[in-house]
Design an enzyme around this catalytic site. Structure first.
Site, PDB file in Angstrom:
ATOM      1  N   ASP A   1       0.898  -1.150   0.000  1.00  0.00           N
ATOM      2  CA  ASP A   1       0.000   0.000   0.000  1.00  0.00           C
ATOM      3  C   ASP A   1       0.942   1.207   0.000  1.00  0.00           C
ATOM      4  O   ASP A   1       1.843   1.291   0.852  1.00  0.00           O
ATOM      5  CB  ASP A   1      -0.850  -0.042   1.281  1.00  0.00           C
ATOM      6  CG  ASP A   1      -1.849   1.081   1.323  1.00  0.00           C
ATOM      7  OD1 ASP A   1      -1.558   2.171   0.798  1.00  0.00           O
ATOM      8  OD2 ASP A   1      -2.925   0.879   1.889  1.00  0.00           O
ATOM      9  N   ILE A   2       0.755   2.123  -0.915  1.00  0.00           N
ATOM     10  CA  ILE A   2       1.766   3.181  -1.078  1.00  0.00           C
ATOM     11  C   ILE A   2       1.952   4.008   0.195  1.00  0.00           C
ATOM     12  O   ILE A   2       3.046   4.501   0.462  1.00  0.00           O
ATOM     13  CB  ILE A   2       1.440   4.074  -2.297  1.00  0.00           C
ATOM     14  CG1 ILE A   2       2.711   4.769  -2.779  1.00  0.00           C
ATOM     15  CG2 ILE A   2       0.334   5.084  -1.997  1.00  0.00           C
ATOM     16  CD1 ILE A   2       2.654   5.269  -4.182  1.00  0.00           C
TER      17      ILE A   2
ATOM     18  N   GLY B   1      -9.663   5.490  -5.115  1.00  0.00           N
ATOM     19  CA  GLY B   1      -8.404   4.786  -5.383  1.00  0.00           C
ATOM     20  C   GLY B   1      -7.259   5.241  -4.498  1.00  0.00           C
ATOM     21  O   GLY B   1      -7.426   5.517  -3.294  1.00  0.00           O
TER      22      GLY B   1
ATOM     23  N   GLY C   1      -6.151   2.508 -12.808  1.00  0.00           N
ATOM     24  CA  GLY C   1      -7.348   2.146 -12.051  1.00  0.00           C
ATOM     25  C   GLY C   1      -8.576   2.782 -12.687  1.00  0.00           C
ATOM     26  O   GLY C   1      -8.981   2.393 -13.785  1.00  0.00           O
TER      27      GLY C   1
ATOM     28  N   ASP D   1      -5.687   7.995  -4.605  1.00  0.00           N
ATOM     29  CA  ASP D   1      -5.916   9.395  -4.206  1.00  0.00           C
ATOM     30  C   ASP D   1      -6.696   9.440  -2.878  1.00  0.00           C
ATOM     31  O   ASP D   1      -6.312  10.153  -1.927  1.00  0.00           O
ATOM     32  CB  ASP D   1      -6.722  10.063  -5.343  1.00  0.00           C
ATOM     33  CG  ASP D   1      -6.742  11.573  -5.244  1.00  0.00           C
ATOM     34  OD1 ASP D   1      -5.965  12.117  -4.443  1.00  0.00           O
ATOM     35  OD2 ASP D   1      -7.528  12.203  -5.982  1.00  0.00           O
TER      36      ASP D   1
HETATM   37  N1  AR6 Z   1      -1.412   1.920  -2.871  1.00  0.00           N
HETATM   38  C1  AR6 Z   1      -0.882   1.629  -4.082  1.00  0.00           C
HETATM   39  N2  AR6 Z   1      -1.600   1.521  -5.197  1.00  0.00           N
HETATM   40  C2  AR6 Z   1      -2.941   1.695  -5.095  1.00  0.00           C
HETATM   41  C3  AR6 Z   1      -3.575   2.014  -3.872  1.00  0.00           C
HETATM   42  C4  AR6 Z   1      -2.744   2.114  -2.732  1.00  0.00           C
HETATM   43  N3  AR6 Z   1      -3.244   2.409  -1.530  1.00  0.00           N
HETATM   44  N4  AR6 Z   1      -4.912   2.129  -4.099  1.00  0.00           N
HETATM   45  C5  AR6 Z   1      -5.094   1.891  -5.420  1.00  0.00           C
HETATM   46  N5  AR6 Z   1      -3.922   1.617  -6.006  1.00  0.00           N
HETATM   47  P1  AR6 Z   1      -6.434   4.849  -9.286  1.00  0.00           P
HETATM   48  P2  AR6 Z   1      -6.082   6.405 -11.721  1.00  0.00           P
HETATM   49  C6  AR6 Z   1      -3.614   1.315  -7.413  1.00  0.00           C
HETATM   50  O1  AR6 Z   1      -7.843   4.544  -9.644  1.00  0.00           O
HETATM   51  O2  AR6 Z   1      -6.396   5.249 -12.569  1.00  0.00           O
HETATM   52  C7  AR6 Z   1      -9.171   8.767  -8.338  1.00  0.00           C
HETATM   53  O3  AR6 Z   1     -10.516   8.859  -7.979  1.00  0.00           O
HETATM   54  C8  AR6 Z   1      -4.734   0.768  -8.243  1.00  0.00           C
HETATM   55  O4  AR6 Z   1      -4.831  -0.648  -8.082  1.00  0.00           O
HETATM   56  O5  AR6 Z   1      -6.158   5.205  -7.901  1.00  0.00           O
HETATM   57  O6  AR6 Z   1      -4.923   7.268 -12.110  1.00  0.00           O
HETATM   58  C9  AR6 Z   1      -8.559  10.114  -8.652  1.00  0.00           C
HETATM   59  O7  AR6 Z   1      -9.140  11.150  -7.879  1.00  0.00           O
HETATM   60  C10 AR6 Z   1      -4.309   1.140  -9.635  1.00  0.00           C
HETATM   61  O8  AR6 Z   1      -3.436   0.133 -10.178  1.00  0.00           O
HETATM   62  O9  AR6 Z   1      -5.859   6.057 -10.179  1.00  0.00           O
HETATM   63  C11 AR6 Z   1      -8.857  10.264 -10.087  1.00  0.00           C
HETATM   64  O10 AR6 Z   1     -10.147  10.761 -10.315  1.00  0.00           O
HETATM   65  C12 AR6 Z   1      -3.487   2.423  -9.447  1.00  0.00           C
HETATM   66  O11 AR6 Z   1      -3.280   2.546  -8.044  1.00  0.00           O
HETATM   67  C13 AR6 Z   1      -8.752   8.880 -10.609  1.00  0.00           C
HETATM   68  O12 AR6 Z   1      -9.055   8.020  -9.532  1.00  0.00           O
HETATM   69  C14 AR6 Z   1      -4.171   3.670  -9.947  1.00  0.00           C
HETATM   70  O13 AR6 Z   1      -5.564   3.597  -9.712  1.00  0.00           O
HETATM   71  C15 AR6 Z   1      -7.372   8.552 -11.096  1.00  0.00           C
HETATM   72  O14 AR6 Z   1      -7.388   7.286 -11.694  1.00  0.00           O
END
Ligand code: AR6
Length: 355
Positions: A9-10, A31, A118, A33
């Site tokens: 988890d980041i 996600g 994501g 964020d």
């Molecule tokens: N630690 C590491 N990686 C993670 C974590 C975590 N805690 N949680 C999710 N991931 P996403 P995007 C991974 O959706 O596609 C948000 O609502 C996840 O499995 O977080 O760039 C923002 O506000 C995936 O592989 O980001 C934007 O609106 C990766 O992080 C939108 O989502 C990215 O998934 C951005 O979408």
């Protein structure tokens, strides 16, 4: 310095800066964020309100507030629309801009999630390749430890064909040859070695091999089943002669023979410059097995050379270890791409190469 791919988890990463896959408002979302905003606390959102948002491909930095890292870099990845809207280029900009910002803030280490993969639906395989390429390019000229943090297994899957091939290779080679030598001896009614036995061919009684009808090598827990004592002694002499050249010396010699620079070698091996210097400056340095293999891969050694090289550091490649079999698979298939190897090791839940 190296790139690591880790499953975590980041928010738990031990590093100076973590990167957030944000949206253009910078005011939080789901996600990664959502996880970062929640862990950093409300102050982060208050701070972000003053930043005036962020355009796709760009990056902005904030303190990390309640998080243990020093800073958070917020970057906005592209939404995947089939690849027709410069999505790849924009994703590359996210990595470039974030890395440059991290450098500006003198970060020694930075962790990235797989941006856009994501909610923004960027194909995961493409996303990880872009991340690897951009980070590797940056690391050619910069000293930093960079992590790509994978949250779910799906993000980091090797192709089905490669998986099947390696699975078959493991099934074919795993364990069969390795058995408990003492149990085997008992099954064959063979006497145990004398109490004074000390893992040296010379310490066994002269008639031991003949009377026991068991190859002496079994006392060394190897898998060769047809070695006479004389041959074992000869092998031992060869090994002792070989001690002349240490691991460190062989490494340097191989680098010279390949005609590459030290930096090209340790970068290709995904090894930290400081660790490389330690090895170079200490003729008797004993590296970890993963480090030794990483150098063998970087130097594109064939399987025999690799085994010889490992032996200098006190290691072997065995068929009783999945890790070893995977390494053997890649070497015998002439695939020396350390990231491909690490992806596969990761898929099979093995430790990764490098530091
Ligand atoms: N630690 C590491 N990686 C993670 C974590 C975590 N805690 N949680 C999710 N991931 P996403 P995007 C991974 O959706 O596609 C948000 O609502 C996840 O499995 O977080 O760039 C923002 O506000 C995936 O592989 O980001 C934007 O609106 C990766 O992080 C939108 O989502 C990215 O998934 C951005 O979408």
């Amino acid at each position: 310095m190296p790139l690591f791919i880790v499953r975590n988890d980041i928010i738990n990463m031990d590093c100076d800066i973590i990167v957030n896959a944000a949206n253009s408002t910078l005011l939080g979302g789901g996600g990664v964020d959502g996880a970062i905003h929640k862990a950093a606390g409300k102050e982060l959102k208050e701070y972000c309100k003053k930043l005036g948002g962020c355009r796709t491909g760009e990056a902005k930095i904030t303190p990390a507030f309640a998080l243990k890292q020093k800073y958070i870099i917020h970057t906005v990845g592209p939404v995947w629309k089939g690849g027709f809207f410069k999505e790849e280029e924009k994703l590359r900009s996210c990595y470039k801009n974030s890395l440059n910002l991290a450098k500006e803030y003198e970060a020694e280490s930075v962790a990235f999630p797989l941006i856009s993969s994501g909610a923004y639906a960027f194909p995961k395989k493409k996303a990880i390749n872009i991340a690897k390429e951009e980070i590797t390019e940056f690391l050619k000229d910069n000293d930093m430890t960079v992590y790509i943090v994978i949250f779910d297994n799906k993000s980091f899957e090797i192709s089905k064909n490669l998986f099947k091939d390696i699975k078959e290779y493991i099934d074919k080679n795993y364990v069969d040859l390795h058995f408990n030598t003492y149990a085997a001896r008992a099954r064959q009614n063979i006497p145990a070695p004398p109490e004074s036995y000390s893992k040296s061919a010379d310490s066994l009684p002269d008639d031991y091999c003949e009377s026991a009808q068991l190859p002496i090598d079994n006392y060394f827990e190897t898998t060769e089943l047809s070695v006479s004592k004389t041959q074992a002694t000869t092998d031992l002499t060869c090994i002792l002669n070989d001690i002349d050249e240490s691991f460190s010396q062989m490494l340097i010699r191989k680098i010279d023979e390949k005609g590459i620079t030290d930096a090209e070698c340790y970068k290709k091996a995904n090894i930290d410059r400081k660790l490389f210097s330690k090895i170079r400056n200490n003729i008797n340095y004993k590296p970890k097995k993963t480090t030794a293999i990483a150098f063998a891969i970087a130097l594109e050694m064939d399987i025999d050379e690799t085994k010889n090289f490992l032996m200098k550091a006190g290691y072997a490649l065995s068929h009783s270890d999945k890790f070893d079999i995977i390494i053997e698979y890649f070497i015998t298939h002439n695939n020396y791409n350390i990231f491909d190897i690490n992806e596969t090791l990761f898929t099979f839940d093995q430790v990764l190469l490098g530091v």
